[in-house]
Enzyme design. Structure first.
Site, PDB file in Angstrom:
ATOM      1  N   CYS A  30       3.422   1.765   2.646  1.00 53.82           N
ATOM      2  CA  CYS A  30       4.659   0.992   2.436  1.00 53.82           C
ATOM      3  C   CYS A  30       5.665   1.810   1.631  1.00 53.82           C
ATOM      4  O   CYS A  30       6.839   1.917   1.993  1.00 53.82           O
ATOM      5  CB  CYS A  30       4.361  -0.295   1.686  1.00 53.82           C
ATOM      6  SG  CYS A  30       3.426  -1.522   2.615  1.00 53.82           S
ATOM      7  N   ASP A  77      15.743  28.786 -28.527  1.00 52.89           N
ATOM      8  CA  ASP A  77      14.514  28.692 -27.738  1.00 52.89           C
ATOM      9  C   ASP A  77      14.771  28.085 -26.359  1.00 52.89           C
ATOM     10  O   ASP A  77      13.891  28.140 -25.491  1.00 52.89           O
ATOM     11  CB  ASP A  77      13.470  27.828 -28.461  1.00 52.89           C
ATOM     12  CG  ASP A  77      12.983  28.468 -29.754  1.00 52.89           C
ATOM     13  OD1 ASP A  77      12.940  29.706 -29.812  1.00 52.89           O
ATOM     14  OD2 ASP A  77      12.657  27.730 -30.696  1.00 52.89           O
ATOM     15  N   ASP A 135      11.612  25.095 -31.048  1.00 50.37           N
ATOM     16  CA  ASP A 135      12.356  23.991 -31.669  1.00 50.37           C
ATOM     17  C   ASP A 135      13.822  24.302 -31.898  1.00 50.37           C
ATOM     18  O   ASP A 135      14.563  23.441 -32.362  1.00 50.37           O
ATOM     19  CB  ASP A 135      11.708  23.597 -33.003  1.00 50.37           C
ATOM     20  CG  ASP A 135      12.023  24.602 -34.110  1.00 50.37           C
ATOM     21  OD1 ASP A 135      12.202  25.791 -33.786  1.00 50.37           O
ATOM     22  OD2 ASP A 135      12.079  24.200 -35.286  1.00 50.37           O
ATOM     23  N   CYS A 159       0.840  -1.199   0.000  1.00 42.69           N
ATOM     24  CA  CYS A 159       0.000   0.000   0.000  1.00 42.69           C
ATOM     25  C   CYS A 159       0.876   1.251   0.000  1.00 42.69           C
ATOM     26  O   CYS A 159       2.105   1.170   0.045  1.00 42.69           O
ATOM     27  CB  CYS A 159      -0.930   0.018   1.216  1.00 42.69           C
ATOM     28  SG  CYS A 159      -0.057   0.079   2.795  1.00 42.69           S
ATOM     29  N   ASP A 181       6.951  29.940 -30.771  1.00 45.22           N
ATOM     30  CA  ASP A 181       7.944  30.502 -31.681  1.00 45.22           C
ATOM     31  C   ASP A 181       7.406  30.357 -33.102  1.00 45.22           C
ATOM     32  O   ASP A 181       6.772  29.355 -33.431  1.00 45.22           O
ATOM     33  CB  ASP A 181       9.265  29.746 -31.525  1.00 45.22           C
ATOM     34  CG  ASP A 181      10.353  30.317 -32.417  1.00 45.22           C
ATOM     35  OD1 ASP A 181      10.579  31.528 -32.354  1.00 45.22           O
ATOM     36  OD2 ASP A 181      10.954  29.536 -33.179  1.00 45.22           O
TER      37      ASP A 181
END
Length: 728
Positions: free
Chosen positions: A19, A624, A620, A16, A423
């Protein structure tokens, strides 16, 4: 400087959330160790310094806490071991059912008033004892380990509750045997049925958790086991793990590509849906890249391996998915904190229930039975599974859709985005500008203008420089030699050619050098969405060159969908106002920033965040990366640079803005499921504990409800598999 080592350990014996929380606490107490433990994947993700702690010490600490661990093996080996453990549990459950069934029938006969099949007390004892101490041994072991480690988990509740019912029944049986006149009912069926029902719940939970990782398993199984490799003039069928970079291999129609490679012969269409989520096949020819596990549809391809084993795109995807599934969202940490104190609170409530019924009701048996019901109904398992199971399913589903999530917090935050910064180049547009116009002065021809411009551009990596070189080569114009090259990022270039000084760059850059330009002509081109650069020699204008970057097919519909989702889209562009405005209008964007220098993009993101808005960023390029790092949630296109992808929280394998829509949509669906799961988990306890305290729940019904609570949470999380990508 000391460098931390990362390791993943497979942990067994956790039942559980308390634990996993306790184990996490034990590991983090070790010197120079930082660990997170995931109950859904049953893995410990650990960073440690070898100078302070080593791997055997980590495993020893885990064993000392009552669990076991081993270094992570390959997925197939782990699956085989889990399957063997599952079969063993099925056998134990079947034996438990066989022993418990007569007790259940006995109970039903008593409720109906019939004693046609009355079981003697000694026979009930004989049936219940192996269930309690052999089948139920795991609960005693887990409870002892938990208490020894200074905590309390689900096993403590189960061991106490079933032991109370069993030992009470033994006492009554003993008293009745020696005719001591207790005359009380036996509850052997209650303890045996509780253990059997909990085992059933654990089996159903394990089965559902296995389904939660099915997306990751599907990814792993995609890669073919063998490849047709050309070595020393012979064609061999080799295992994929025996391939090396630069191996030449063949992929026949209808076969999957074994490793990442580049085509050196043939042309075909390749289904890359598993990689990008894009349903349409991609046409491939010589010099195009192909990726492991993608599917060759039509023709024979001859390829050269460029990445094998753990270096392929598929391997990178699997690592990211595993990393995301092992991370913790903030909302899960709250659930873990609640689970850590939950069991002690339940023990107090059970004790108060027992005392209250005995003191005010005056009867021992109802007091004991109601206290047992409280212990059994209150299980923190569902609470601990609510978040991680939903994240495991959603990150796997995201990978299938070409969305790679780096960690759980990114998926958690994406649903709250109010602003998305995009962008322009490579995000809204294809990122492949092409030369559309050349306007030379009277002293030059168009080819001479392009040849001189290409000479300056050959040292630059700017997209316009690349486009200029490609265009010059297509016209068979060869650049000459240049010297003393100086590049100002986002502005332009200066260089010497044959002793003469040249400038190439944006109109603003050229004007700052004191050169007069034809503003009307430039504006007319910019209003068409074109970028314009000018070439100058010794302060004399030689002409203009115009470029156009085509808008991605999905950009307009993606922006419209983002607006519908209540997310404002802001475009950043290094272009002038007129060009940026034209592209923004074509994309359906009303707010944009033009003439933004690369180094200023992160400042724009920060300024938007200062308005108390959660800001996302899509990019990309290398320039950036700072802006991506500054955003609350960042998205990088797969076509972008490695630096941008490394800086981003989410990588989009499909190069279009609709993938961002998909990521946000999945994030919202995931958080909805997490909230539903937490509601279910709390509802079981908020409703169940008071009912048990009032004597309205028998231990058997409480056990069934507790067992089903975890199953319902995991099953609800599995519904995320039904999430669908947005249609363009």
């Amino acid at each position: 400087m000391k460098t931390a080592i990362h390791t993943d350990l497979q942990v067994t014996g956790m039942n559980c959330a308390s634990c996993s929380a306790r184990l996490e606490k034990v590991l983090n107490k070790l010197p120079d160790v930082s660990a997170t433990v995931n109950i859904a994947t049953e893995k410990a993700h650990i960073d440690y310094l070898v100078s302070s702690t080593d791997l055997p010490e980590l495993i020893k600490a885990i064993q000392g806490a009552g669990f076991d661990a081993h270094p992570l093996r390959d997925f197939t080996a782990e699956k085989k071991e889990r399957a063997a453990a599952y079969r063993k549990e099925q056998i134990r459950f079947a034996i438990s059912v066989a022993l418990t069934l007569p007790l259940l029938i006995e109970m039903v006969m008593m409720f109906t008033g019939s004693h046609a099949m009355f079981l003697p007390g000694w026979l009930q004892f004989a049936l219940a004892t192996p269930v309690q101490f052999w089948i139920g041994q795991r609960f005693y072991n887990g409870a002892w380990s938990s208490i020894k480690g200074g905590g309390a988990n689900m096993d403590v509740l189960v061991a106490l509750g079933t032991s109370a019912a069993y030992l009470f029944s033994c006492t009554v049986l003993l008293a009745n045997t020696f005719e001591m006149g207790m005359g009380m009912p036996l509850y052997f069926e209650a303890s045996a049925m509780l253990i059997t029902l909990i085992l059933l719940g654990k089996l159903l939970e394990a089965r559902a958790k296995g389904k939660a990782s099915s997306a990751l398993e599907a990814l792993i199984n995609l890669q073919p086991k063998t490849a047709h490799v050309e070595r020393d003039g012979a064609m061999l069928e080799l295992a994929v793990d025996q391939m090396h970079p630069d191996d030449v291999f063949l992929v026949r129609p209808g076969e999957s590509i074994p490793v990442d490679g580049i085509i050196i012969g043939g042309a075909s269409s390749v289904d890359e849906a598993m990689l990008t989520g894009e349903s349409l096949p991609q046409n491939k020819q010589a010099d195009d890249k192909v990726y492991a596990a993608t599917f060759n549809q039509h023709s024979l391809l001859k390829c050269r391996a460029i990445a094998v084993g753990s270096h392929t795109q598929l391997a990178a995807i699997i690592r990211l998915v595993e990393q995301a599934q092992g991370s913790k969202a903030a909302i899960q940490k709250l659930a873990d904190r609640i689970s850590a104190v939950f069991v002690p609170i339940v023990l107090v409530i059970a004790l108060l229930t027992f005392a209250g019924w005995w003191l005010f009701g005056g009867e021992f048996v109802p007091a004991l039975i109601n206290a047992v019901s409280v212990l059994v109904i209150a299980c923190p398992c569902a609470l601990g599974l609510a978040t991680p199971t939903a994240l495991v399913v959603s990150t796997g589903r995201a990978a299938q859709a070409g969305i790679l999530v780096k960690d759980a917090s990114a998926l958690e935050h994406a649903h709250k985005l109010s602003v998305l910064v995009v962008d322009k180049t490579g995000t809204l547009t294809e990122g492949k500008p092409g030369v559309t116009d050349a306007f030379p002065s009277d002293s030059l021809t168009a080819d001479e203008l392009l040849q001189l411009a290409a000479t300056l551009a050959q040292s630059s990596t700017h997209p316009l420089s690349r486009a200029l070189l490609d265009h010059a080569q297509s016209r068979q114009l060869m650049p000459s030699q240049s010297e003393n090259i100086i590049e100002l990022p986002g502005q332009g270039l200066s260089a010497e050619i044959n002793g003469l000084q040249y400038l190439l760059g944006s109109p603003t850059f050229i004007k700052e050098s004191g050169i007069t330009l034809d503003d009307a002509q430039i504006l007319a081109l910019q209003q068409q969405g074109k970028s314009v650069i000018a070439l100058v020699r010794d302060n004399a204008l030689l002409g203009y060159i115009a470029f156009a970057d085509q808008l991605r097919d999905s950009s307009l519909s993606a922006v419209s969908r983002l607006n519908d989702m209540g997310i404002k889209v802001v475009m950043l562009s290094g272009d002038n106002q007129a060009t940026a405005q034209a592209i923004a209008a074509q994309s359906g964007i009303t707010e944009f920033r033009a003439e933004v220098m690369p180094q200023d993009k992160s400042s724009v993101v920060e300024s938007l965040k200062s308005a108390e808005q959660l800001v996302g960023m899509v990019g990309d390029g290398i320039n950036d990366a700072p802006a991506l790092a500054a955003a609350d949630v960042s998205f990088a296109m797969r076509s972008g640079s490695d630096i941008a992808i490394e800086a981003a929280d989410i990588t989009l394998m499909r190069n279009d803005l609709m993938s961002v829509v998909d990521a946000i949509s999945l994030s919202r669906a995931t958080l909805k499921k997490i909230r539903q799961n937490l509601f279910f988990a709390f509802a079981y306890n908020v409703l169940g504990i008071p009912l048990a305290m009032m004597g309205l729940l028998s231990p058997v019904i409480a056990g069934a409800a507790m067992a089903m609570s975890s199953v319902s949470v995991v099953t609800n999380a599995l519904l995320l598999k039904r999430w669908k990508q947005e249609k363009m």
